[in-house]
Design a protein around this motif. Structure first.
Motif, PDB file in Angstrom:
ATOM      1  N   GLY A   1       4.129   4.164 -14.528  1.00 29.08           N
ATOM      2  CA  GLY A   1       4.726   3.843 -13.243  1.00 29.08           C
ATOM      3  C   GLY A   1       6.088   4.484 -13.041  1.00 29.08           C
ATOM      4  N   THR A   2       6.546   4.434 -11.799  1.00 26.85           N
ATOM      5  CA  THR A   2       7.850   4.988 -11.424  1.00 26.85           C
ATOM      6  C   THR A   2       8.605   3.949 -10.604  1.00 26.85           C
ATOM      7  N   TRP A   3       9.849   3.676 -10.986  1.00 29.86           N
ATOM      8  CA  TRP A   3      10.670   2.729 -10.242  1.00 29.86           C
ATOM      9  C   TRP A   3      11.055   3.288  -8.860  1.00 29.86           C
ATOM     10  N   VAL A   4      11.049   2.385  -7.873  1.00 28.63           N
ATOM     11  CA  VAL A   4      11.630   2.673  -6.560  1.00 28.63           C
ATOM     12  C   VAL A   4      12.638   1.558  -6.304  1.00 28.63           C
TER      13      VAL A   4
ATOM     14  N   PRO B   1       0.814  -1.230   0.000  1.00 34.91           N
ATOM     15  CA  PRO B   1       0.000   0.000   0.000  1.00 34.91           C
ATOM     16  C   PRO B   1       0.840   1.270   0.000  1.00 34.91           C
ATOM     17  N   ALA B   2       2.081   1.139   0.467  1.00 36.30           N
ATOM     18  CA  ALA B   2       2.972   2.310   0.480  1.00 36.30           C
ATOM     19  C   ALA B   2       4.377   1.841   0.136  1.00 36.30           C
ATOM     20  N   ALA B   3       5.123   2.713  -0.523  1.00 34.42           N
ATOM     21  CA  ALA B   3       6.450   2.328  -1.011  1.00 34.42           C
ATOM     22  C   ALA B   3       7.462   2.263   0.121  1.00 34.42           C
ATOM     23  N   LEU B   4       8.324   1.246   0.030  1.00 33.96           N
ATOM     24  CA  LEU B   4       9.539   1.253   0.837  1.00 33.96           C
ATOM     25  C   LEU B   4      10.484   2.289   0.243  1.00 33.96           C
ATOM     26  N   PRO B   5      11.207   3.020   1.049  1.00 30.91           N
ATOM     27  CA  PRO B   5      12.089   4.057   0.469  1.00 30.91           C
ATOM     28  C   PRO B   5      13.240   3.431  -0.306  1.00 30.91           C
TER      29      PRO B   5
END
Length: 444
Positions: free
Chosen positions: A391-394, A305-309
């Protein structure tokens, strides 16, 4: 699966003939084959071969048939293929066994589609051809039937009780096809009088003692109730120890196995699942459609649900590494999956189908899959999410934690790819296609 594909799936049956006879080894090759080619050219009609396939490919002519056979002459036999460039399609093989082996002629014909033989005239011509062959060559046996029917007969044997017996390997009659030529030895085993009194459309004694038997005027409706009753009556007449009701029940099982099943696949997987039935024998396809209709893959769990930094020192270099992995997959598979260049949902469906058809997780080394294939797939899948869904890569140090943010969720393409490559079953449970569709639904 669209309407045309559904029709093709149901209508992919063909008429298949197997013909085997002894050959006069004293005659020259051209003389020996003259009656065979005479009958073929006189009666084949719309499915007449126009291609001869030996070591090279030639336009059909008798001279090229003989030339191709000589090119393919081996120590014991020679064989060629005959085909057509256009509809209706033909797959035909001619093989001759030569001394010191017992001289034999074997012809195998497959004409597609079976619906070509709905009309009386092409069926009459086909029977005339086989009659001519069986009258000129001492026939060992011949049968012409629907390919689907032959496939079903292999799994739903009318004579289950003696399928593995020593007697079953001999001269026992096990099947009655649409067209049959029973050699003299089998005729005598059954009884000539009984054979000639078989209830059928055509029963004819040939000059060499064999018997030509045609069940019905046409083969295309072989699975109908009327055809099954006629087939059961003929079979039980020739094998009076069999029970009519048991034989008819088995034949009805075959027809039921071919009854069309409407495709109702999981909507996310329809682009993939609609292709799979074509990879099975015609006799199995409707059962496979029913199985795939019932297939429900697990909901994708490879998201957060939320990105890991991001925890990498040089994100640009890591993203470049992902690109290299993806490009490596494209380079390896572009000839087998041409759409891979496009990086679309259709490309992912094509990849799913390729890996499934190849049984990739089973056929390739696990170390290679885990160290190369799965990471490359994860990179390609993530890049498709970036390119097609915005999308955007993290990036993360641990590859399976690397994410692509799409809308309010972040997705884990490398984790999905690893699960996907665990087994052949996992290719459907964790398909790339479904993962993309799920991400697409949540991008808003």
């Amino acid at each position: 699966m669209n309407e045309n594909e559904t029709h093709e799936l149901i209508a992919d049956d063909r008429l298949r003939l197997s013909f085997e006879a002894t050959l006069d080894a004293q005659a020259g090759l051209d003389r020996a084959l003259e009656p065979f080619l005479d009958a073929l050219e006189a009666h084949a009609g719309s499915w007449m071969p126009d291609v001869v396939e030996g070591k090279r490919t030639y336009a059909y002519s008798r001279a090229f048939v003989l030339k191709a056979l000589e090119e393919k002459r081996g120590k014991k036999s020679m064989s060629i293929g005959l085909a057509r460039a256009n509809w209706p399609s033909l797959d035909m093989a001619l093989r001759l066994w030569l001394p010191p082996s017992a001289p034999k002629l074997y012809a195998w014909i497959s004409v597609h589609p079976l619906s070509l033989f709905r009309e009386i005239e092409p069926c009459r011509e086909f029977v005339e051809m086989v009659r001519a062959w069986a009258s000129n060559y001492p026939v060992t046996g011949a049968t012409a039937n629907s390919l689907a029917e032959d496939q079903l007969a292999e799994t739903l044997d009318l004579a289950r009780s003696d399928a593995n017996s020593e007697e079953a390997a001999g001269d026992r009659l096990h099947e009655v096809g649409w067209l049959n030529v029973f050699g003299p030895k089998l005729v005598e085993t059954v009884g000539r009088e009984r054979m000639l009194s078989t209830p059928a459309h055509l029963v004819e004694e040939l000059p060499n003692g064999s018997v030509l038997l045609v069940l019905r005027p046409t083969p295309a409706d072989f699975a109908s109730e009327e055809a099954r009753v006629a087939q059961a009556r003929a079979h039980v007449h020739l094998r009076p120890e069999l029970d009519f009701d048991t034989v008819l029940r088995t034949l009805r099982e075959r027809s039921a196995a071919l009854a069309p099943v409407e495709p109702r696949f999981h909507p996310d997987l329809a682009p993939l699942l609609s292709r799979l039935p074509f990879e099975f024998a015609i006799s199995e396809r409707q059962r496979k459609i029913a199985e795939l209709n019932a297939f429900r893959p697990p909901e994708p769990e490879e998201w957060l649900p939320a990105a890991l930094p991001a925890d990498v020192e040089n994100p640009e270099r890591v993203l470049s590494d992902y690109d290299d992995l993806s490009e490596g997959l494209v380079a390896a598979l572009h000839t087998k999956v041409p759409s891979i260049f496009d990086e679309t949902s259709e490309s992912l469906a094509d990849l799913d189908f390729y890996f499934w058809k190849e049984s990739f997780p089973k056929r390739y080394l696990r170390d290679l899959i885990d160290s190369h294939t799965a990471p490359a797939l994860g990179a390609y899948l993530g890049r498709t999410l970036v390119r097609r869904l915005g999308g955007t890569w993290v990036p993360r140090q641990k590859l399976e934690e690397s994410q692509v943010r799409v809308g309010k969720r972040v997705w884990l393409p490398f984790l999905r790819a690893r699960r996907y490559m665990q087994s052949c079953e996992a290719l459907l449970d964790y398909s790339l296609t479904q993962f993309f569709r799920e991400a697409e639904r949540h991008r808003g």
